[in-house]
Design a protein around this motif. Structure first.
Motif, PDB file in Angstrom:
ATOM      1  N   ASP A  42       0.787  -1.238   0.000  1.00 28.19           N
ATOM      2  CA  ASP A  42       0.000   0.000   0.000  1.00 28.19           C
ATOM      3  C   ASP A  42       0.818   1.287   0.000  1.00 28.19           C
ATOM      4  OD1 ASP A  42      -2.309  -1.249  -0.163  1.00 28.19           O
ATOM      5  OD2 ASP A  42      -3.023  -0.821   1.867  1.00 28.19           O
ATOM      6  N   MET A  43       1.728   1.420   0.982  1.00 26.78           N
ATOM      7  CA  MET A  43       2.331   2.724   1.211  1.00 26.78           C
ATOM      8  C   MET A  43       3.763   2.852   0.731  1.00 26.78           C
ATOM      9  SD  MET A  43       0.577   4.094   4.640  1.00 26.78           S
ATOM     10  CE  MET A  43       0.574   5.756   3.988  1.00 26.78           C
ATOM     11  N   ILE A  44       4.345   1.766   0.244  1.00 28.99           N
ATOM     12  CA  ILE A  44       5.732   1.867  -0.219  1.00 28.99           C
ATOM     13  C   ILE A  44       6.010   0.797  -1.272  1.00 28.99           C
ATOM     14  CG2 ILE A  44       6.725   0.375   1.588  1.00 28.99           C
ATOM     15  CD1 ILE A  44       9.019   2.604   1.709  1.00 28.99           C
ATOM     16  N   GLY A  45       6.920   1.133  -2.186  1.00 25.23           N
ATOM     17  CA  GLY A  45       7.244   0.161  -3.224  1.00 25.23           C
ATOM     18  C   GLY A  45       8.456   0.587  -4.020  1.00 25.23           C
ATOM     19  N   VAL A  46       8.761  -0.186  -5.044  1.00 31.74           N
ATOM     20  CA  VAL A  46       9.885   0.097  -5.916  1.00 31.74           C
ATOM     21  C   VAL A  46       9.376   0.932  -7.082  1.00 31.74           C
ATOM     22  CG1 VAL A  46      11.681  -0.921  -7.358  1.00 31.74           C
ATOM     23  CG2 VAL A  46      10.926  -2.125  -5.298  1.00 31.74           C
ATOM     24  N   PRO A  47       9.948   2.133  -7.289  1.00 27.58           N
ATOM     25  CA  PRO A  47       9.487   2.933  -8.429  1.00 27.58           C
ATOM     26  C   PRO A  47       9.794   2.209  -9.742  1.00 27.58           C
ATOM     27  CG  PRO A  47      11.091   4.152  -7.078  1.00 27.58           C
ATOM     28  CD  PRO A  47      11.038   2.763  -6.545  1.00 27.58           C
ATOM     29  N   ARG A  48       8.789   2.108 -10.562  1.00 31.69           N
ATOM     30  CA  ARG A  48       8.946   1.418 -11.846  1.00 31.69           C
ATOM     31  C   ARG A  48      10.073   2.033 -12.663  1.00 31.69           C
ATOM     32  NH1 ARG A  48       4.182   0.470 -16.277  1.00 31.69           N
ATOM     33  NH2 ARG A  48       5.453  -0.780 -17.670  1.00 31.69           N
ATOM     34  N   GLY A  49      10.925   1.162 -13.192  1.00 36.66           N
ATOM     35  CA  GLY A  49      12.010   1.637 -14.050  1.00 36.66           C
ATOM     36  C   GLY A  49      13.262   2.074 -13.315  1.00 36.66           C
ATOM     37  N   ALA A  50      13.200   2.120 -11.979  1.00 34.49           N
ATOM     38  CA  ALA A  50      14.385   2.515 -11.205  1.00 34.49           C
ATOM     39  C   ALA A  50      15.488   1.470 -11.390  1.00 34.49           C
ATOM     40  CB  ALA A  50      14.019   2.631  -9.735  1.00 34.49           C
ATOM     41  N   ASP A  51      16.737   1.916 -11.228  1.00 34.36           N
ATOM     42  CA  ASP A  51      17.859   0.986 -11.397  1.00 34.36           C
ATOM     43  C   ASP A  51      17.963   0.029 -10.221  1.00 34.36           C
ATOM     44  OD1 ASP A  51      18.579   2.014 -13.784  1.00 34.36           O
ATOM     45  OD2 ASP A  51      20.249   3.219 -13.024  1.00 34.36           O
ATOM     46  N   VAL A  52      17.895  -1.242 -10.502  1.00 41.03           N
ATOM     47  CA  VAL A  52      18.111  -2.263  -9.481  1.00 41.03           C
ATOM     48  C   VAL A  52      19.468  -2.905  -9.760  1.00 41.03           C
ATOM     49  CG1 VAL A  52      17.232  -4.394  -8.461  1.00 41.03           C
ATOM     50  CG2 VAL A  52      15.626  -2.692  -9.362  1.00 41.03           C
ATOM     51  N   GLU A  53      20.315  -2.904  -8.737  1.00 38.61           N
ATOM     52  CA  GLU A  53      21.661  -3.468  -8.889  1.00 38.61           C
ATOM     53  C   GLU A  53      21.681  -4.898  -8.366  1.00 38.61           C
ATOM     54  OE1 GLU A  53      24.482  -1.793  -9.945  1.00 38.61           O
ATOM     55  OE2 GLU A  53      23.361   0.063 -10.346  1.00 38.61           O
ATOM     56  N   LEU A  54      22.007  -5.817  -9.243  1.00 45.30           N
ATOM     57  CA  LEU A  54      22.016  -7.221  -8.827  1.00 45.30           C
ATOM     58  C   LEU A  54      23.414  -7.821  -8.898  1.00 45.30           C
ATOM     59  CD1 LEU A  54      19.099  -7.266 -10.935  1.00 45.30           C
ATOM     60  CD2 LEU A  54      18.899  -9.035  -9.207  1.00 45.30           C
ATOM     61  N   ASP A  55      23.743  -8.581  -7.875  1.00 49.78           N
ATOM     62  CA  ASP A  55      24.923  -9.430  -7.907  1.00 49.78           C
ATOM     63  C   ASP A  55      24.431 -10.848  -7.780  1.00 49.78           C
ATOM     64  OD1 ASP A  55      27.460  -7.946  -8.019  1.00 49.78           O
ATOM     65  OD2 ASP A  55      26.584  -6.886  -6.304  1.00 49.78           O
ATOM     66  N   ILE A  56      24.599 -11.625  -8.818  1.00 54.13           N
ATOM     67  CA  ILE A  56      24.072 -12.986  -8.749  1.00 54.13           C
ATOM     68  C   ILE A  56      25.149 -14.015  -9.083  1.00 54.13           C
ATOM     69  CG2 ILE A  56      21.665 -12.390  -9.209  1.00 54.13           C
ATOM     70  CD1 ILE A  56      22.104 -13.290 -12.074  1.00 54.13           C
ATOM     71  N   ARG A  57      24.919 -15.194  -8.539  1.00 56.13           N
ATOM     72  CA  ARG A  57      25.780 -16.332  -8.823  1.00 56.13           C
ATOM     73  C   ARG A  57      24.909 -17.439  -9.392  1.00 56.13           C
ATOM     74  NH1 ARG A  57      28.252 -19.117  -3.766  1.00 56.13           N
ATOM     75  NH2 ARG A  57      26.334 -20.303  -3.962  1.00 56.13           N
ATOM     76  N   LEU A  58      25.263 -17.904 -10.586  1.00 56.25           N
ATOM     77  CA  LEU A  58      24.558 -19.030 -11.196  1.00 56.25           C
ATOM     78  C   LEU A  58      25.411 -20.272 -10.977  1.00 56.25           C
ATOM     79  CD1 LEU A  58      23.649 -17.486 -14.682  1.00 56.25           C
ATOM     80  CD2 LEU A  58      22.308 -17.435 -12.584  1.00 56.25           C
ATOM     81  N   GLU A  59      24.770 -21.303 -10.520  1.00 54.39           N
ATOM     82  CA  GLU A  59      25.519 -22.519 -10.220  1.00 54.39           C
ATOM     83  C   GLU A  59      24.759 -23.713 -10.784  1.00 54.39           C
ATOM     84  OE1 GLU A  59      25.996 -22.785  -6.029  1.00 54.39           O
ATOM     85  OE2 GLU A  59      27.195 -24.615  -6.115  1.00 54.39           O
ATOM     86  N   ALA A  60      25.420 -24.486 -11.639  1.00 56.93           N
ATOM     87  CA  ALA A  60      24.778 -25.681 -12.177  1.00 56.93           C
ATOM     88  C   ALA A  60      24.788 -26.770 -11.112  1.00 56.93           C
ATOM     89  CB  ALA A  60      25.509 -26.156 -13.428  1.00 56.93           C
ATOM     90  N   VAL A  61      23.615 -27.318 -10.827  1.00 56.62           N
ATOM     91  CA  VAL A  61      23.515 -28.448  -9.900  1.00 56.62           C
ATOM     92  C   VAL A  61      22.847 -29.600 -10.670  1.00 56.62           C
ATOM     93  CG1 VAL A  61      23.449 -26.997  -7.838  1.00 56.62           C
ATOM     94  CG2 VAL A  61      21.307 -27.614  -8.946  1.00 56.62           C
ATOM     95  N   MET A  62      22.674 -30.719 -10.016  1.00 53.77           N
ATOM     96  CA  MET A  62      22.108 -31.871 -10.714  1.00 53.77           C
ATOM     97  C   MET A  62      20.771 -31.561 -11.388  1.00 53.77           C
ATOM     98  SD  MET A  62      24.168 -34.380 -10.642  1.00 53.77           S
ATOM     99  CE  MET A  62      23.136 -35.799 -11.081  1.00 53.77           C
ATOM    100  N   GLU A  63      19.866 -30.959 -10.639  1.00 56.61           N
ATOM    101  CA  GLU A  63      18.491 -30.818 -11.128  1.00 56.61           C
ATOM    102  C   GLU A  63      18.267 -29.561 -11.945  1.00 56.61           C
ATOM    103  OE1 GLU A  63      19.366 -30.455  -7.999  1.00 56.61           O
ATOM    104  OE2 GLU A  63      18.752 -32.209  -6.842  1.00 56.61           O
ATOM    105  N   GLY A  64      19.213 -28.617 -11.868  1.00 59.50           N
ATOM    106  CA  GLY A  64      18.961 -27.369 -12.568  1.00 59.50           C
ATOM    107  C   GLY A  64      20.027 -26.333 -12.280  1.00 59.50           C
ATOM    108  N   VAL A  65      19.598 -25.092 -12.243  1.00 58.18           N
ATOM    109  CA  VAL A  65      20.520 -23.988 -11.992  1.00 58.18           C
ATOM    110  C   VAL A  65      20.080 -23.267 -10.720  1.00 58.18           C
ATOM    111  CG1 VAL A  65      21.413 -21.785 -12.851  1.00 58.18           C
ATOM    112  CG2 VAL A  65      21.039 -23.689 -14.436  1.00 58.18           C
ATOM    113  N   LEU A  66      21.016 -23.198  -9.790  1.00 59.62           N
ATOM    114  CA  LEU A  66      20.733 -22.517  -8.534  1.00 59.62           C
ATOM    115  C   LEU A  66      21.205 -21.073  -8.644  1.00 59.62           C
ATOM    116  CD1 LEU A  66      19.820 -22.827  -5.533  1.00 59.62           C
ATOM    117  CD2 LEU A  66      22.227 -23.282  -4.999  1.00 59.62           C
ATOM    118  N   VAL A  67      20.305 -20.153  -8.403  1.00 57.74           N
ATOM    119  CA  VAL A  67      20.647 -18.739  -8.469  1.00 57.74           C
ATOM    120  C   VAL A  67      20.633 -18.165  -7.058  1.00 57.74           C
ATOM    121  CG1 VAL A  67      20.009 -16.474  -9.364  1.00 57.74           C
ATOM    122  CG2 VAL A  67      19.601 -18.518 -10.745  1.00 57.74           C
ATOM    123  N   THR A  68      21.757 -17.571  -6.670  1.00 56.44           N
ATOM    124  CA  THR A  68      21.854 -16.933  -5.371  1.00 56.44           C
ATOM    125  C   THR A  68      22.230 -15.489  -5.622  1.00 56.44           C
ATOM    126  OG1 THR A  68      22.748 -19.006  -4.547  1.00 56.44           O
ATOM    127  CG2 THR A  68      22.871 -17.117  -3.071  1.00 56.44           C
TER     128      THR A  68
END
Ligand SMILES: [Zn+2]
Ligand SMILES: [Zn+2]
Length: 184
Positions: A42-68
């Protein structure tokens, strides 16, 4: 489950092509992505289009890809006490396993679409969980004057109104001291 129709050009869709499918392979990415629409409460949120900075790690595991990952995102909202605009920032972390095959996955699990995965739902869930239901401009915000509606932080110190309580007005002479004769 993610529908098998991801748009490779969509900003939050990431390719795992370089990763391959060998378990143990890992890849790190830093991304700056435009915030999707309608992330908030209701009272707070992420402004649409604002820059979101992501640091992610993709890791292949048996069943798929784990994203942290972690995401830093601006927030915009309104103080629940005085209604002033608030701008702030939050950092959230998330982890999601994207399955190669629907056979291994449960109803609510995420799936890879070929080599593609969509980071948006994980980000969205992580952010919404951290948003305050009653955001405040400052912890000691004293809100609005209940008499005139002025924002107390902008008012003179000791702001107040001379108010005669209606009950007192009654007592000042209108009600007899002894009214024991209540026969009717
Ligand atoms: Zn406030
Ligand atoms: Zn006032």
């Amino acid at each position: 489950m993610t529908p098998h129709s991801l748009d490779p050009r969509a900003p939050w869709v990431v390719s795992t092509h370089d990763l391959g499918r060998r378990p143990g392979t890992m890849r790190r990415m830093h991304l700056t992505l435009p915030a999707p629409a309608d992330i908030g409460v209701d009272m707070i949120g992420v402004p649409r289009g604002a820059d979101v900075e992501l640091d992610i790690r993709l890791e292949a595991v048996m069943e798929g890809v784990l994203v942290t990952g972690t995401a830093q995102t601006p927030l915009r909202g309104e103080c629940a006490r005085c209604l002033e605009e608030i701008t702030s920032e939050t950092e959230v972390s998330f982890q999601e396993l994207f399955f190669y095959s629907a056979e291994d996955a449960a109803e609510d699990d995420s799936l890879l679409d070929g080599e593609l995965l969509d980071l948006e739902p994980a980000f969205r869930d992580a952010v919404v969980l951290t948003l305050p239901l009653s955001p405040v401009c400052s912890d000691d915000c004293s809100g609005l004057c209940s008499e005139c509606g002025i924002r107390l932080a902008d008012a003179e110190p000791g702001h107040g109104h001379e108010v005669i309580d209606a009950r007192w007005a009654k007592l000042q002479g209108l009600v007899p001291e002894h009214n024991n004769d209540q026969e009717s």
